[in-house]
Design an enzyme around this catalytic site. Structure first.
Site, PDB file in Angstrom:
ATOM      1  N   SER A 133     -13.508  -8.002 -62.313  1.00  0.00           N
ATOM      2  CA  SER A 133     -14.041  -7.640 -63.621  1.00  0.00           C
ATOM      3  C   SER A 133     -13.212  -6.539 -64.259  1.00  0.00           C
ATOM      4  O   SER A 133     -12.725  -5.633 -63.579  1.00  0.00           O
ATOM      5  CB  SER A 133     -15.492  -7.162 -63.499  1.00  0.00           C
ATOM      6  OG  SER A 133     -15.981  -6.727 -64.748  1.00  0.00           O
ATOM      7  N   LYS A 188     -20.170 -11.239 -58.518  1.00  0.00           N
ATOM      8  CA  LYS A 188     -19.551 -11.288 -59.847  1.00  0.00           C
ATOM      9  C   LYS A 188     -20.447 -12.041 -60.829  1.00  0.00           C
ATOM     10  O   LYS A 188     -20.540 -11.684 -62.013  1.00  0.00           O
ATOM     11  CB  LYS A 188     -18.178 -11.961 -59.755  1.00  0.00           C
ATOM     12  CG  LYS A 188     -17.455 -12.111 -61.099  1.00  0.00           C
ATOM     13  CD  LYS A 188     -17.300 -10.775 -61.836  1.00  0.00           C
ATOM     14  CE  LYS A 188     -16.257 -10.808 -62.928  1.00  0.00           C
ATOM     15  NZ  LYS A 188     -16.418 -11.855 -63.937  1.00  0.00           N
ATOM     16  N   HIS A 191     -23.108  -9.646 -61.807  1.00  0.00           N
ATOM     17  CA  HIS A 191     -22.456  -8.688 -62.700  1.00  0.00           C
ATOM     18  C   HIS A 191     -22.434  -9.238 -64.121  1.00  0.00           C
ATOM     19  O   HIS A 191     -22.797  -8.551 -65.082  1.00  0.00           O
ATOM     20  CB  HIS A 191     -21.030  -8.414 -62.211  1.00  0.00           C
ATOM     21  CG  HIS A 191     -20.158  -7.674 -63.177  1.00  0.00           C
ATOM     22  ND1 HIS A 191     -19.627  -8.264 -64.318  1.00  0.00           N
ATOM     23  CD2 HIS A 191     -19.718  -6.390 -63.196  1.00  0.00           C
ATOM     24  CE1 HIS A 191     -18.912  -7.386 -64.981  1.00  0.00           C
ATOM     25  NE2 HIS A 191     -18.949  -6.236 -64.323  1.00  0.00           N
ATOM     26  N   ASN A 192     -22.015 -10.491 -64.264  1.00  0.00           N
ATOM     27  CA  ASN A 192     -21.921 -11.085 -65.594  1.00  0.00           C
ATOM     28  C   ASN A 192     -23.295 -11.294 -66.216  1.00  0.00           C
ATOM     29  O   ASN A 192     -23.455 -11.202 -67.429  1.00  0.00           O
ATOM     30  CB  ASN A 192     -21.163 -12.411 -65.516  1.00  0.00           C
ATOM     31  CG  ASN A 192     -19.673 -12.209 -65.319  1.00  0.00           C
ATOM     32  OD1 ASN A 192     -19.241 -11.138 -64.918  1.00  0.00           O
ATOM     33  ND2 ASN A 192     -18.890 -13.230 -65.573  1.00  0.00           N
TER      34      ASN A 192
END
Length: 467
Positions: A133, A188, A191-192
């Site tokens: 990221s 991830k 996270h998104n």
């Protein structure tokens, strides 16, 4: 022949930036890109544009690229997620040797990563699903990196990944071993999902402030917020966006209100459904983007309705700030709860404090609150177990409810604020109307129910038609 220590496949925006980051950190690197129609000059142009890096070589022949790497080979794939990853792996296999490591640095679905990990393990090869990221700038200057795979494979690639990552406030790399198989890509994905809701919250703040304030006014308000505990990278760039002009006009005012998405937000919501995790804020953010995509339909219905708000109320900025802080905490809470459940389900043994730490710099959701979260998860499994955070949510309940009332008066949709409020009310209510739902289920499907006046965990069924 001199061998490179690391290879990168795919010279898109992220692939190029990461390659330069690796080379700049002193590692000999080989890069590869296909030379199909329209891509013939990608590799030679990249090398020409960056000829100051003498430790970088380029290839359009896959076998030559693999041969140029020292064993065990460490190859980072930076191409679009999906079937293309499987295709590249299939093309690589004839040239690989036992112990080689393939790293997928794209936004692949974690279940695909688990599948690929099992496949390559059967061939004595390592597969690392690696979340990255930070966008183009982060990839070039230092991203947050979330590798998942075997501890052995991470140990071999750690010197490179940790060297190119961002550093936290104590100088430690924002890169850590997350867990086995699909753990890195799962993290991830979450996270998104958090990112989706964070962006939507700021869009809703903008929406409610823009009813009575100019872009400059809003930027000044947010600039003050950014000096407080709600400061973040996304808040920082929002201030810059609000102030950007194109000639005499604000650029934001001419950008079409149709938001795109690449799927990772919806993946988080779908996974939450599968795991039984409450993920309402991410889901609301995804649906808000979907709503924005129906621009033509929205224009028509707006004209059909022809509704004008008679008088607009000025928002109380301090109340809005407290509501925004409240909603952000709930968003992060739901994201970390999802990771916690997945950790148990998949035997990943995720370290939530360490995950928060690598998200304090380099990534899109870095913030002051994320820095606080590192300490929170050293002593608690949940934000709601932290007394300070719980008390802050308790005292801010009136502020988010006041903000929602204002949105009703001004006819402004606040999807994620509503989701945060409803989640809090539900989770802090001793009794919910689910007893009626369970009675309905028993009525038409004999699904049984438990009783409040029986703590034996026994299940009952009633013949509801019997008088």
């Amino acid at each position: 022949m001199h061998k490179s220590v690391f290879g990168v496949i795919g010279l898109g925006v992220m692939g190029k930036s990461l390659s330069l980051n690796i080379a700049e950190n002193g590692f000999d690197i080989a890069v590869y890109n296909r030379s199909d129609y329209g891509e013939e000059r990608i590799v030679p142009n990249f090398l020409e544009d960056n000829k100051s890096f003498e430790n970088m070589s380029g290839f359009t022949d896959l076998e030559g690229f693999v041969t140029s790497l020292e064993k065990p080979r460490k190859i980072l794939i930076m191409i679009k997620a999906g079937n293309a990853i499987d295709s590249v792996i299939e093309q690589l296999l004839p040239f690989l040797s036992e112990g080689d490591i393939i790293i997928d640095g794209g936004n692949s679905h974690y279940l695909d990563t688990k599948r690929r990990s099992d496949l390559l393990a059967s061939k004595n090869l390592h597969f690392v699903g690696c979340g990255i990221s930070g966008g183009e700038e982060g990839a070039r200057k230092g991203p947050s990196i979330m590798p998942g795979g075997s501890p052995k494979s991470y140990k071999q690639i750690a010197p490179i990944l940790e060297a190119i990552s961002a550093n936290d406030k104590d100088g430690k790399p924002c890169c850590t071993y997350v867990g086995k198989d699909g753990a890195g890509h799962f993290i991830k994905m979450v996270h998104n999902g958090i990112e989706y809701a964070e962006m939507q919250l700021l869009a809703e703040v903008y929406a409610i402030l823009s009813v009575t304030k100019t872009n400059d006014d809003i930027a000044q308000v947010l600039a003050k917020w950014n000096t407080t505990d709600v400061s973040s990278y996304l808040l920082e760039i929002t201030i810059q966006i609000l102030q950007k002009k194109e000639g005499d006009h604000y650029l934001l005012d001419v950008i079409l209100d149709k938001a795109g998405n690449k799927g990772t937000g919806s993946w988080s919501s779908k996974t939450a459904f599968d795991l039984g995790s409450i993920n309402t804020m991410m889901a609301s953010a995804v649906f808000a983007r979907y709503s924005s995509s129906f621009k033509e339909k929205r224009i028509k219905l707006s004209k059909d309705l022809n509704k004008q708000v008679s008088s607009l109320e000025q928002p109380n900025v301090e109340v809005l700030l407290k509501a925004y802080r409240f909603a952000r905490i709930i968003n992060h809470h739901q994201g970390f709860e999802l990771m916690n459940l997945a950790s148990v389900e998949n035997d990943w043994n995720l370290n939530l404090s360490e995950i928060a730490r690598i998200w304090t710099n380099g990534c899109i959701i870095r913030s002051h609150f994320m820095e606080q979260s590192v300490a929170v998860f050293k002593t608690s499994e949940s934000y709601l177990e932290d007394k300070t955070i719980f008390n802050l949510l308790t005292t801010s309940e009136k502020d988010i409810s006041e903000t929602i009332v204002l949105s009703l008066k001004n006819r402004t949709p606040l999807d994620t604020f509503w989701s945060a409020y409803n989640y809090w009310i539900s989770m802090t209510s001793e009794n919910l109307p689910a007893n009626l739902i369970q009675a309905q289920r028993d009525y038409f499907g004999a699904h049984t129910y438990q009783r409040k006046d029986d703590d034996s965990n026994q299940f009952y069924h009633t013949n509801w038609l019997e008088s």
